[in-house]
Design an enzyme around this catalytic site. Structure first.
Site, PDB file in Angstrom:
ATOM      1  N   GLY A  11       1.155  -0.562   0.063  1.00  0.00           N
ATOM      2  CA  GLY A  11      -0.314   0.281   0.080  1.00  0.00           C
ATOM      3  C   GLY A  11       0.859   1.121  -0.387  1.00  0.00           C
ATOM      4  N   TYR A  12       0.022   2.684  -0.023  1.00  0.00           N
ATOM      5  CA  TYR A  12       0.826   3.858  -0.271  1.00  0.00           C
ATOM      6  C   TYR A  12       1.921   4.128   1.296  1.00  0.00           C
ATOM      7  CZ  TYR A  12       0.856   8.601  -0.218  1.00  0.00           C
ATOM      8  OH  TYR A  12       1.217   9.937  -0.493  1.00  0.00           O
ATOM      9  N   ASN A  33      -2.860  -8.625   0.934  1.00  0.00           N
ATOM     10  CA  ASN A  33      -3.611 -10.087  -0.626  1.00  0.00           C
ATOM     11  C   ASN A  33      -3.840  -8.810  -1.657  1.00  0.00           C
ATOM     12  OD1 ASN A  33      -5.834  -8.007   0.318  1.00  0.00           O
ATOM     13  ND2 ASN A  33      -6.919  -9.708   0.655  1.00  0.00           N
ATOM     14  N   SER A  35      -5.927  -6.768  -2.860  1.00  0.00           N
ATOM     15  CA  SER A  35      -7.522  -6.215  -2.938  1.00  0.00           C
ATOM     16  C   SER A  35      -7.324  -5.061  -3.723  1.00  0.00           C
ATOM     17  CB  SER A  35      -7.873  -6.866  -1.524  1.00  0.00           C
ATOM     18  OG  SER A  35      -7.844  -6.326  -0.367  1.00  0.00           O
ATOM     19  N   SER A 126      -5.293   7.040  13.225  1.00  0.00           N
ATOM     20  CA  SER A 126      -6.078   8.338  12.312  1.00  0.00           C
ATOM     21  C   SER A 126      -6.108   9.477  12.760  1.00  0.00           C
ATOM     22  CB  SER A 126      -6.349   7.679  11.439  1.00  0.00           C
ATOM     23  OG  SER A 126      -7.340   9.132  10.354  1.00  0.00           O
ATOM     24  N   THR A 128      -8.660  10.643  12.313  1.00  0.00           N
ATOM     25  CA  THR A 128     -10.043  10.548  12.346  1.00  0.00           C
ATOM     26  C   THR A 128     -10.906   9.970  13.479  1.00  0.00           C
ATOM     27  OG1 THR A 128     -11.909   9.848  10.567  1.00  0.00           O
ATOM     28  CG2 THR A 128     -10.088   8.179  11.816  1.00  0.00           C
ATOM     29  N   TYR A 151     -15.121   3.953   8.514  1.00  0.00           N
ATOM     30  CA  TYR A 151     -13.496   4.091   8.471  1.00  0.00           C
ATOM     31  C   TYR A 151     -13.671   4.553  10.218  1.00  0.00           C
ATOM     32  CZ  TYR A 151      -8.720   5.270   7.599  1.00  0.00           C
ATOM     33  OH  TYR A 151      -7.454   5.470   7.792  1.00  0.00           O
ATOM     34  N   LYS A 155     -11.041   2.545  13.408  1.00  0.00           N
ATOM     35  CA  LYS A 155      -9.914   2.862  14.385  1.00  0.00           C
ATOM     36  C   LYS A 155     -10.348   3.511  15.519  1.00  0.00           C
ATOM     37  CE  LYS A 155      -7.240   3.389  10.635  1.00  0.00           C
ATOM     38  NZ  LYS A 155      -6.340   2.154  10.214  1.00  0.00           N
ATOM     39  N   TYR A 179      -2.350   9.533  11.642  1.00  0.00           N
ATOM     40  CA  TYR A 179      -1.620  10.128  10.976  1.00  0.00           C
ATOM     41  C   TYR A 179      -2.593  11.155  10.701  1.00  0.00           C
ATOM     42  CZ  TYR A 179      -0.743   5.119   9.821  1.00  0.00           C
ATOM     43  OH  TYR A 179       0.631   3.978   9.897  1.00  0.00           O
ATOM     44  N   ASN A 201      -9.622  11.268  -2.496  1.00  0.00           N
ATOM     45  CA  ASN A 201      -8.786  12.484  -1.441  1.00  0.00           C
ATOM     46  C   ASN A 201      -8.699  13.217  -2.578  1.00  0.00           C
ATOM     47  OD1 ASN A 201      -7.263   9.571  -0.088  1.00  0.00           O
ATOM     48  ND2 ASN A 201      -8.934  10.997   1.380  1.00  0.00           N
ATOM     49  N   LEU A 202      -7.853  14.575  -1.492  1.00  0.00           N
ATOM     50  CA  LEU A 202      -8.179  15.890  -2.071  1.00  0.00           C
ATOM     51  C   LEU A 202      -6.530  16.040  -3.106  1.00  0.00           C
ATOM     52  CD1 LEU A 202      -9.229  19.062  -2.460  1.00  0.00           C
ATOM     53  CD2 LEU A 202      -6.655  19.398  -0.635  1.00  0.00           C
TER      54      LEU A 202
HETATM   55  C1  WQD Z   1      -9.582  16.395   3.179  1.00  0.00           C
HETATM   56  C2  WQD Z   1     -10.336  17.700   2.592  1.00  0.00           C
HETATM   57  C3  WQD Z   1     -12.309  17.543   1.782  1.00  0.00           C
HETATM   58  C4  WQD Z   1     -10.953  15.260  -2.051  1.00  0.00           C
HETATM   59  C5  WQD Z   1      -9.458  11.218   5.259  1.00  0.00           C
HETATM   60  C6  WQD Z   1      -9.127   9.930   6.250  1.00  0.00           C
HETATM   61  C7  WQD Z   1      -8.470  10.338   6.269  1.00  0.00           C
HETATM   62  C8  WQD Z   1      -7.241   9.483   5.903  1.00  0.00           C
HETATM   63  C9  WQD Z   1      -7.133  10.173   4.572  1.00  0.00           C
HETATM   64  C10 WQD Z   1      -6.510   7.390   5.357  1.00  0.00           C
HETATM   65  C11 WQD Z   1     -11.714  17.833   3.179  1.00  0.00           C
HETATM   66  C12 WQD Z   1     -11.502  18.309   0.227  1.00  0.00           C
HETATM   67  C13 WQD Z   1     -11.199  16.817  -1.285  1.00  0.00           C
HETATM   68  C14 WQD Z   1     -11.829  16.494  -3.151  1.00  0.00           C
HETATM   69  C15 WQD Z   1     -11.790  18.458  -1.498  1.00  0.00           C
HETATM   70  N1  WQD Z   1      -7.295   8.189   5.508  1.00  0.00           N
HETATM   71  N2  WQD Z   1     -11.805  17.652  -0.899  1.00  0.00           N
HETATM   72  N3  WQD Z   1     -12.339  18.167  -3.037  1.00  0.00           N
HETATM   73  O1  WQD Z   1     -11.542  13.425   4.930  1.00  0.00           O
HETATM   74  O2  WQD Z   1      -9.885  15.130   5.514  1.00  0.00           O
HETATM   75  O3  WQD Z   1      -8.985  12.070   5.281  1.00  0.00           O
HETATM   76  O4  WQD Z   1      -8.135  10.845   4.131  1.00  0.00           O
HETATM   77  O5  WQD Z   1      -6.062   7.528   6.092  1.00  0.00           O
HETATM   78  O6  WQD Z   1      -8.400   9.302   8.108  1.00  0.00           O
HETATM   79  O7  WQD Z   1     -10.296  10.916   7.830  1.00  0.00           O
HETATM   80  O8  WQD Z   1      -9.504  13.850   3.537  1.00  0.00           O
HETATM   81  O9  WQD Z   1      -7.853  14.246   1.462  1.00  0.00           O
HETATM   82  O10 WQD Z   1     -10.235  12.932   1.320  1.00  0.00           O
HETATM   83  O11 WQD Z   1      -9.727  15.516   1.766  1.00  0.00           O
HETATM   84  O12 WQD Z   1     -12.738  19.320  -1.388  1.00  0.00           O
HETATM   85  O13 WQD Z   1     -12.235  16.132  -4.320  1.00  0.00           O
HETATM   86  O14 WQD Z   1      -9.948  17.933   0.772  1.00  0.00           O
HETATM   87  O15 WQD Z   1     -14.006  18.077   1.667  1.00  0.00           O
HETATM   88  O16 WQD Z   1     -12.195  19.137   3.713  1.00  0.00           O
HETATM   89  P1  WQD Z   1     -10.296  13.880   4.711  1.00  0.00           P
HETATM   90  P2  WQD Z   1      -9.310  13.982   1.963  1.00  0.00           P
END
Ligand code: WQD
Length: 352
Positions: A11-12, A33, A35, A126, A128, A151, A155, A179, A201-202
Site C-alpha cells: 500500500g501507499y 492480499n 485486494s 488516524s 479521524t 472507517y 480506527k 496520521y 482524497n484531495l
Molecule cells: C481533505 C479535504 C475534503 C477531495 C481522510 C481520512 C483520513 C485519511 C485521509 C486514510 C476535505 C476536501 C477532497 C476533493 C475536496 N484516510 N476535498 N475535493 O477526508 O481529511 O481524511 O482521508 O488514511 O483518515 O479521514 O482527506 O483528502 O479526502 O479530504 O474539496 O476532490 O479536501 O472536503 O476537506 P480527509 P481528503
C-alpha cells in the site's frame, strides 16, 4: 538484523515505510492480499533500496493463513499493521465490509503476535479518531468525538482493541500512530500513491485533474467558518510518516516506552485550507487548476491539525518536507504514471 512484518506492505504508506525500514537496517517481509494494492510497487522499493521484499499474498481475515506467515518466520521481532480498507465514502456505503475486514484482520494479527510471542506492535491509526474536535490543534489526550464514518469507527475500535489486548498481556508492547493527511510521493519518484478508481482524497484529485485524467475538480464547500471558507487539514509527507514508524520500532526495541501502549500524533502541526493547497499546487505545477466550488461533503471535519510535540520530543521525529515538497513530489509521480502507463495498469485491484 531485526525482521519486521509489515501488513499492507504494498500500500501507499506501507511501501514508503518498508523503504525507510530497509534503509535503517531492518529486514522486512510484507503481507498484503493486493485486494486494494499493486504488488508491482515492491519493484519500486527494490529500485530504491536494492532489496527484494517478499510479500505473502494472504487474506489476514483468515486466521490459519495468517498463522502460516508466523510459522514460516519464527524470528519476527515486530509488526507494523497497516492492512485495512480506508475509503471514507465507501465505508459509509458498506459499513459491515469495513467492520469485518478491518477488525477481523487486526484481531488475527494480534492473536498471532500473542501466540508467536512477537513483542512489538505498531498500529496504523488516524486523526479521524478525533471526529470533529472542538479545538485545534489536537493532542494525544484530546477526547474523541463521535467518528464521522464507519472507517473512523474502525480506527477508534481498533485502538481500543489494541489497548485492551496490551493491558491483559505480559509480553506485548505497542505504539498507536495517528496520521493526519498523508500526501506526496517518495523523492526518488520510484513509488507513490496508486488510488483505485476515482480518487476520494484531495491531492490525487488535484494531480489527476491537472494531468487531464479527471475533467474538473470539486472543492467541497467554501462556507465553513475558516479563513477562506474551505476545510483545514494537516497535510504531511508520506516519507515523514514512514520514518516515524522506524523511530517507533527503535523506541520499543530500546524499551524507551513508559507504558505498553503509547500514542503519537503524526502531523506537521500546521493546518492549510483546501484553497491554500490549490494555490500552492498552481505555483508548483505552473498551471491553473480547473476546479469549481461544490456542496459540502457529508462527514467532513471542518478543521483539524496536530500538536506533534510528543512525537518530536519522545521519538526525536522531525518532519523534513514542506507543503511545496509534498505537492511537487505528488505532481512528479502523477506525471510519471502518465508517461509509464503500463507500469501499474497491468493489475487494477478491484474495489470489493
Ligand atoms: C481533505 C479535504 C475534503 C477531495 C481522510 C481520512 C483520513 C485519511 C485521509 C486514510 C476535505 C476536501 C477532497 C476533493 C475536496 N484516510 N476535498 N475535493 O477526508 O481529511 O481524511 O482521508 O488514511 O483518515 O479521514 O482527506 O483528502 O479526502 O479530504 O474539496 O476532490 O479536501 O472536503 O476537506 P480527509 P481528503
Amino acid at each position: 538484523m531485526k525482521k519486521i512484518l509489515v501488513t499492507g506492505g504494498c500500500g501507499y504508506i506501507g511501501s514508503h515505510t518498508i523503504v525507510d525500514l530497509l534503509q535503517n537496517g531492518y529486514q522486512v517481509i510484507s503481507a498484503d492480499n493486493n485486494s486494494r494494492s499493486n504488488p508491482q510497487i515492491l519493484k519500486g522499493v527494490e529500485e530504491i533500496t536494492g532489496i527484494k521484499v517478499k510479500n505473502y499474498a494472504v487474506d489476514l481475515c483468515i486466521f490459519d493463513d495468517t498463522c502460516a506467515i508466523f510459522q514460516e518466520n519464527p524470528d519476527i521481532a515486530g509488526i507494523i499493521h497497516f492492512a485495512a480498507y480506508k475509503a471514507v465514502g465507501e465505508s459509509v456505503e458498506k459499513p459491515l465490509l469495513y467492520f469485518q475486514n478491518n477488525l477481523d484482520s487486526l484481531i488475527n494479527i494480534l492473536r498471532c503476535a500473542t501466540e508467536f510471542n512477537v513483542p512489538n506492535f505498531v498500529f496504523s491509526s488516524s486523526c479521524t479518531v478525533y471526529g470533529n474536535p472542538d479545538t485545534t490543534p489536537v493532542t494525544e489526550d484530546t477526547v474523541f468525538k463521535p467518528a464521522q464514518s464507519p472507517y473512523g469507527s474502525t480506527k477508534q475500535m481498533g485502538e481500543q482493541i489494541v489497548q485492551q489486548v496490551m493491558n491483559s498481556s505480559t509480553n506485548l508492547q505497542s505504539i498507536l500512530l495517528r496520521y493526519f493527511n498523508p500526501v506526496g510521493a517518495h523523492p526518488s519518484n520510484c513509488i507513490g500513491e496508486l488510488p483505485i478508481g476515482r480518487p476520494a482524497n484531495l491531492i490525487p484529485g488535484i494531480t489527476q485533474t491537472a494531468i487531464g485524467k479527471l475533467p474538473q475538480m470539486q472543492v467541497y464547500g467554501n462556507d465553513y467558518p475558516t479563513k477562506d471558507g474551505s476545510c483545514v487539514r494537516d497535510f504531511i509527507h508520506v516519507s515523514d510518516i514512514a520514518h516515524a514508524h522506524t523511530l517507533a520500532l527503535d523506541f520499543l526495541l530500546q524499551h524507551k516506552n513508559k507504558s505498553n501502549c503509547e500514542i503519537f500524533n503524526l502531523g506537521t502541526g500546521s493546518g492549510y485550507t483546501v484553497l491554500e493547497v490549490i494555490d500552492v499546487f498552481e505555483k508548483v505545477s505552473g498551471q491553473k487548476l480547473n476546479y469549481v466550488i461544490a456542496d459540502r461533503r457529508p462527514g467532513d471535519v471542518i478543521a483539524i491539525y496536530a500538536n506533534n510535540d510528543k512525537a518530536t520530543t519522545e521519538l526525536n521525529w522531525h518532519t523534513k518536507y514542506s507543503l511545496q515538497d509534498m505537492l511537487q513530489t505528488a505532481w512528479n509521480w502523477e506525471q510519471k504514471l502518465k508517461k509509464e502507463q503500463s507500469l501499474f495498469d497491468g493489475k487494477k485491484p478491484e474495489l470489493n
